[in-house]
Design a protein around this motif. Sequence first.
Motif, PDB file in Angstrom:
ATOM      1  N   ARG A   1       0.853  -1.188   0.000  1.00  0.00           N
ATOM      2  CA  ARG A   1       0.000   0.000   0.000  1.00  0.00           C
ATOM      3  C   ARG A   1       0.887   1.235   0.000  1.00  0.00           C
ATOM      4  O   ARG A   1       2.063   1.174   0.366  1.00  0.00           O
ATOM      5  N   PRO A   2       0.339   2.402  -0.417  1.00  0.00           N
ATOM      6  CA  PRO A   2       1.154   3.619  -0.452  1.00  0.00           C
ATOM      7  C   PRO A   2       1.609   4.020   0.943  1.00  0.00           C
ATOM      8  O   PRO A   2       0.806   4.133   1.862  1.00  0.00           O
ATOM      9  N   GLY A   3       2.889   4.208   1.103  1.00  0.00           N
ATOM     10  CA  GLY A   3       3.448   4.599   2.390  1.00  0.00           C
ATOM     11  C   GLY A   3       4.791   3.941   2.620  1.00  0.00           C
ATOM     12  O   GLY A   3       5.355   3.284   1.733  1.00  0.00           O
ATOM     13  N   PHE A   4       5.309   4.112   3.824  1.00  0.00           N
ATOM     14  CA  PHE A   4       6.632   3.605   4.170  1.00  0.00           C
ATOM     15  C   PHE A   4       6.519   2.770   5.448  1.00  0.00           C
ATOM     16  O   PHE A   4       5.888   3.196   6.420  1.00  0.00           O
ATOM     17  N   ARG A   5       7.175   1.622   5.430  1.00  0.00           N
ATOM     18  CA  ARG A   5       7.115   0.697   6.545  1.00  0.00           C
ATOM     19  C   ARG A   5       8.458   0.680   7.280  1.00  0.00           C
ATOM     20  O   ARG A   5       9.517   0.732   6.649  1.00  0.00           O
ATOM     21  N   LEU A   6       8.403   0.642   8.608  1.00  0.00           N
ATOM     22  CA  LEU A   6       9.614   0.565   9.417  1.00  0.00           C
ATOM     23  C   LEU A   6      10.296  -0.778   9.181  1.00  0.00           C
ATOM     24  O   LEU A   6       9.697  -1.839   9.389  1.00  0.00           O
ATOM     25  N   VAL A   7      11.557  -0.736   8.753  1.00  0.00           N
ATOM     26  CA  VAL A   7      12.326  -1.959   8.517  1.00  0.00           C
ATOM     27  C   VAL A   7      13.066  -2.377   9.783  1.00  0.00           C
ATOM     28  O   VAL A   7      13.039  -3.539  10.180  1.00  0.00           O
ATOM     29  N   ASP A   8      13.727  -1.413  10.413  1.00  0.00           N
ATOM     30  CA  ASP A   8      14.508  -1.726  11.613  1.00  0.00           C
ATOM     31  C   ASP A   8      14.765  -0.421  12.352  1.00  0.00           C
ATOM     32  O   ASP A   8      14.707   0.670  11.768  1.00  0.00           O
ATOM     33  N   SER A   9      15.063  -0.528  13.641  1.00  0.00           N
ATOM     34  CA  SER A   9      15.323   0.671  14.441  1.00  0.00           C
ATOM     35  C   SER A   9      16.182   0.294  15.631  1.00  0.00           C
ATOM     36  O   SER A   9      16.286  -0.872  16.003  1.00  0.00           O
ATOM     37  N   ARG A  10      16.813   1.318  16.216  1.00  0.00           N
ATOM     38  CA  ARG A  10      17.555   1.174  17.459  1.00  0.00           C
ATOM     39  C   ARG A  10      17.048   2.248  18.413  1.00  0.00           C
ATOM     40  O   ARG A  10      16.806   3.379  18.006  1.00  0.00           O
ATOM     41  N   GLY A  11      16.930   1.890  19.676  1.00  0.00           N
ATOM     42  CA  GLY A  11      16.343   2.810  20.629  1.00  0.00           C
ATOM     43  C   GLY A  11      14.845   2.577  20.714  1.00  0.00           C
ATOM     44  O   GLY A  11      14.311   1.591  20.183  1.00  0.00           O
ATOM     45  N   PRO A  12      14.106   3.469  21.378  1.00  0.00           N
ATOM     46  CA  PRO A  12      12.650   3.316  21.474  1.00  0.00           C
ATOM     47  C   PRO A  12      12.019   3.216  20.089  1.00  0.00           C
ATOM     48  O   PRO A  12      12.366   3.966  19.183  1.00  0.00           O
ATOM     49  N   GLN A  13      11.092   2.282  19.943  1.00  0.00           N
ATOM     50  CA  GLN A  13      10.536   1.998  18.618  1.00  0.00           C
ATOM     51  C   GLN A  13       9.665   3.152  18.124  1.00  0.00           C
ATOM     52  O   GLN A  13       8.766   3.607  18.825  1.00  0.00           O
ATOM     53  N   PRO A  14       9.901   3.636  16.904  1.00  0.00           N
ATOM     54  CA  PRO A  14       9.046   4.680  16.342  1.00  0.00           C
ATOM     55  C   PRO A  14       7.782   4.082  15.744  1.00  0.00           C
ATOM     56  O   PRO A  14       7.530   2.877  15.852  1.00  0.00           O
ATOM     57  N   GLN A  15       7.001   4.913  15.075  1.00  0.00           N
ATOM     58  CA  GLN A  15       5.771   4.445  14.440  1.00  0.00           C
ATOM     59  C   GLN A  15       6.098   3.408  13.368  1.00  0.00           C
ATOM     60  O   GLN A  15       7.033   3.572  12.589  1.00  0.00           O
ATOM     61  N   LEU A  16       5.281   2.343  13.322  1.00  0.00           N
ATOM     62  CA  LEU A  16       5.595   1.222  12.438  1.00  0.00           C
ATOM     63  C   LEU A  16       5.336   1.531  10.976  1.00  0.00           C
ATOM     64  O   LEU A  16       6.025   1.003  10.099  1.00  0.00           O
ATOM     65  N   PHE A  17       4.354   2.375  10.676  1.00  0.00           N
ATOM     66  CA  PHE A  17       4.016   2.662   9.279  1.00  0.00           C
ATOM     67  C   PHE A  17       3.767   4.150   9.111  1.00  0.00           C
ATOM     68  O   PHE A  17       3.119   4.784   9.940  1.00  0.00           O
ATOM     69  N   LEU A  18       4.293   4.696   8.022  1.00  0.00           N
ATOM     70  CA  LEU A  18       4.137   6.108   7.691  1.00  0.00           C
ATOM     71  C   LEU A  18       3.294   6.184   6.429  1.00  0.00           C
ATOM     72  O   LEU A  18       3.738   5.752   5.357  1.00  0.00           O
ATOM     73  N   ASP A  19       2.063   6.687   6.541  1.00  0.00           N
ATOM     74  CA  ASP A  19       1.184   6.686   5.379  1.00  0.00           C
ATOM     75  C   ASP A  19       1.618   7.733   4.366  1.00  0.00           C
ATOM     76  O   ASP A  19       2.487   8.568   4.622  1.00  0.00           O
ATOM     77  N   ALA A  20       0.986   7.681   3.196  1.00  0.00           N
ATOM     78  CA  ALA A  20       1.405   8.536   2.085  1.00  0.00           C
ATOM     79  C   ALA A  20       1.257  10.017   2.420  1.00  0.00           C
ATOM     80  O   ALA A  20       2.126  10.829   2.095  1.00  0.00           O
ATOM     81  N   GLY A  21       0.143  10.381   3.068  1.00  0.00           N
ATOM     82  CA  GLY A  21      -0.063  11.793   3.386  1.00  0.00           C
ATOM     83  C   GLY A  21       0.975  12.339   4.343  1.00  0.00           C
ATOM     84  O   GLY A  21       1.457  13.456   4.180  1.00  0.00           O
ATOM     85  N   THR A  22       1.342  11.540   5.351  1.00  0.00           N
ATOM     86  CA  THR A  22       2.350  11.985   6.307  1.00  0.00           C
ATOM     87  C   THR A  22       3.726  12.046   5.673  1.00  0.00           C
ATOM     88  O   THR A  22       4.503  12.968   5.910  1.00  0.00           O
ATOM     89  N   ALA A  23       4.045  11.045   4.839  1.00  0.00           N
ATOM     90  CA  ALA A  23       5.373  11.007   4.217  1.00  0.00           C
ATOM     91  C   ALA A  23       5.555  12.110   3.198  1.00  0.00           C
ATOM     92  O   ALA A  23       6.676  12.592   2.982  1.00  0.00           O
ATOM     93  N   ARG A  24       4.462  12.542   2.576  1.00  0.00           N
ATOM     94  CA  ARG A  24       4.570  13.542   1.515  1.00  0.00           C
ATOM     95  C   ARG A  24       5.169  14.845   2.018  1.00  0.00           C
ATOM     96  O   ARG A  24       5.954  15.493   1.325  1.00  0.00           O
ATOM     97  N   VAL A  25       4.809  15.244   3.225  1.00  0.00           N
ATOM     98  CA  VAL A  25       5.279  16.528   3.742  1.00  0.00           C
ATOM     99  C   VAL A  25       6.764  16.517   4.056  1.00  0.00           C
ATOM    100  O   VAL A  25       7.391  17.568   4.179  1.00  0.00           O
ATOM    101  N   LEU A  26       7.355  15.323   4.206  1.00  0.00           N
ATOM    102  CA  LEU A  26       8.774  15.245   4.546  1.00  0.00           C
ATOM    103  C   LEU A  26       9.677  15.542   3.359  1.00  0.00           C
ATOM    104  O   LEU A  26      10.859  15.816   3.531  1.00  0.00           O
TER     105      LEU A  26
END
Length: 741
Positions: A339-364
């Motif tokens: 689906r349109p958006g970005f998925r968390l692959v891996d992280s270190r430290g406190p876990q961030p949001q698992l999925f970033l939808d298209a609308g949120t990612a667009r502003v970045l």
Amino acid sequence: MAQPFPRMDIRTQSALLAAIVGLALGVSMLLRPQRPRVLTLFGIFAISVGSFYLSQCLEGLFPWSAESPVISRIILGATLVLGAVLPSTALSFFLEFLNFSPRASRYGRRVSLLSMLFGLAVGATPLAERLWARVAVAGWVLLALSFSVSLLLARRRVSESRIDRARLAYLAIGAGLSIIFAGLDYLPRFELPFPTVGPIIATLYLFFLSQTLLRLRLMDLHELFGKIAAQAVLAVSLALVFVVLTAWVGANRGLFIFNTIVAAFVMLILLEPLRAKVDERVVAIFFRERFNFLQAVRALQQRTQNVIDVGQLCAMVLDGLNETRRVTHTSIYLLAEDRPGFRLVDSRGPQPQLFLDAGTARVLVGRSEKAQLLEAVERRVAELKAQPAIEARRSRDEVKRLLDVKIAMQQMKASISVPLVGNDRVIGFLNLWDERVPEAFASDEIALILELAEQLAAVVENSKLYERMRERDRLAALGEMSAGLAHEIRNPLGAIKGAAQCLDPKRVSGEEAEFLEVIVEEVNRLNGVVTAFLDYARPLKQSFGPTDLNEVVTRTVKLIQNDVPPNITLKTELEDGLPKVDGDAEQLKQVLINLVQNARQALGEQPGEITIKTVRPERFGEPRFSAEHVELHVVDNGPGIPADQQLNIFVPFFTTKQKGTGLGLAICQRIVKNHGGIVTVQSRSGDGSTFIVRLPALPTEVIAETPQPDGTPLPGAVTRPALPAAAPEQGRRDKKKRKVG
């Protein structure tokens, strides 16, 4: 006899140094292409400072005397006029740099005009020869320049950021010291001894301002000292080269000119490598922690060059950054396939949001930024909110966008978010944050993080290409094996079926006749499974070309509408002006047939509705953020698919049907992937299902020829290995539960 060239004292030499540096900084800013207005105003300000000190240098070389009154008078008048111009250029620059309101800018322009008129009234008239008039001009210039310091202090008072307040204080202190020591430079003219340091401080301040503008962030004081130290060592090194090549030539002017040219070439050759080495050693000596971080990131770049697995690559990058002890949060997001958006692959430290939808990612992804800095976003929001009401209303949209950026970065737990760009589109984000200190990364560290992100994006793209090649080779080997295997299975199947059919049902009892029918039916079913397996494993050749998806839907509906049972209504909703796709109409038609067949089997004998839609979704961000796509939706109002089954419906041989092959949706997925698209499902138990086929659209300029009316490409279209269609699925319909396969 020729007059000897006037000797230069320390005051004249320091003025010459300030003139050269100021003019060089100003010209370098004005030569930059597509520069913003603030750089233009700084260039003019630096040139005015350099011109003023150049006139002071000439005034020292040609002091007032009766022998050359005209030259001395011109130089004196130029010094007064250029000095009066300084407040004008300084106020224009600081008002723009600090983003003051237009009302404040109007007051600044009035002060600037008054200063210029005052300078002309004295410098171009006999008043220039009067001491009191020159003192009045100098006092006015110093007073007007002090107004720039008050602007810095005013902006500091309203700033919400502690870091911004500290750095604005640095700027105000630097400006104040420059003004004070510039005024103290006039004490020797009244026979009061005082060392001439005003031009040196002004030079350092101009350099500080230029670095602040070019790096788009106010520098830390220690970073400024590091840059000054590096530039000083570089200047001394190049000066030594010049001295070595010219000091021994003596009075031989021709040899001196020749050696000067040679020295210039040598300095040009040594400039870049020497600059890099000097910067590295200065950082290593004075800023050990930053040096260790830079070395660790460079070593990480070397280690990741030969990694091809995305999971291993992400773990290596995050572990390497975490081991530097300079970050508390790191994460990597990659473009999701379902689906349109970005998925968390891996992280270190406190876990961030698992999925970033298209609308949120667009502003970045801004129009020109290579990275988003949380500090810069917060600073800009504070500046816009501090504007007057009229200007604040005009910038309301920008404030909203910046707040959306801030929220997105907080969700990802990032103070710096770097987009991963591959094939002119954003395929992910690399995020870092050190929550212990604000603005944890210096400019050279950010530049190296950008390089790491570029390499990470390239490896991710290469990994996807490698996986596609592996899949192609695997299917080729599977196709060769399946051909022989199918031959060995079909031979005994044919014998079994033939033997069963040779038996006369009239000569056997009723129960035995039913067994014969079961044998023939099961042989036919097993033969269908073998055929479907061959279709799945064996690549075929197919023609790709510009294909009208609406035409494909229209032809497919005409083909299958007579087979739709009367209890099911088949509807189409086709969007006009749909872009064409690069594909094979026959294979896309087979995908649609399989999806409609699944929907029919899901509805069973209950009344229902199947809707086929073509959709042109909203463009996913900027042109470089994502290519344009078109979508094909197959919607039914059946029982839906249970959540625990949705993860496996595209897995080969997974089925919930009593006699299904489990290859229909797997073949659909392979066909769609071969077209560069994705197929996803949206379903909830009891609410029906929606299968979405998302295909990349062709740009208008790529479509050189129009396909035939039936949607198939013209002869001569590009051919590429493709996937076969699914065999018709057989089996009973389940009225209560959604069947997939």
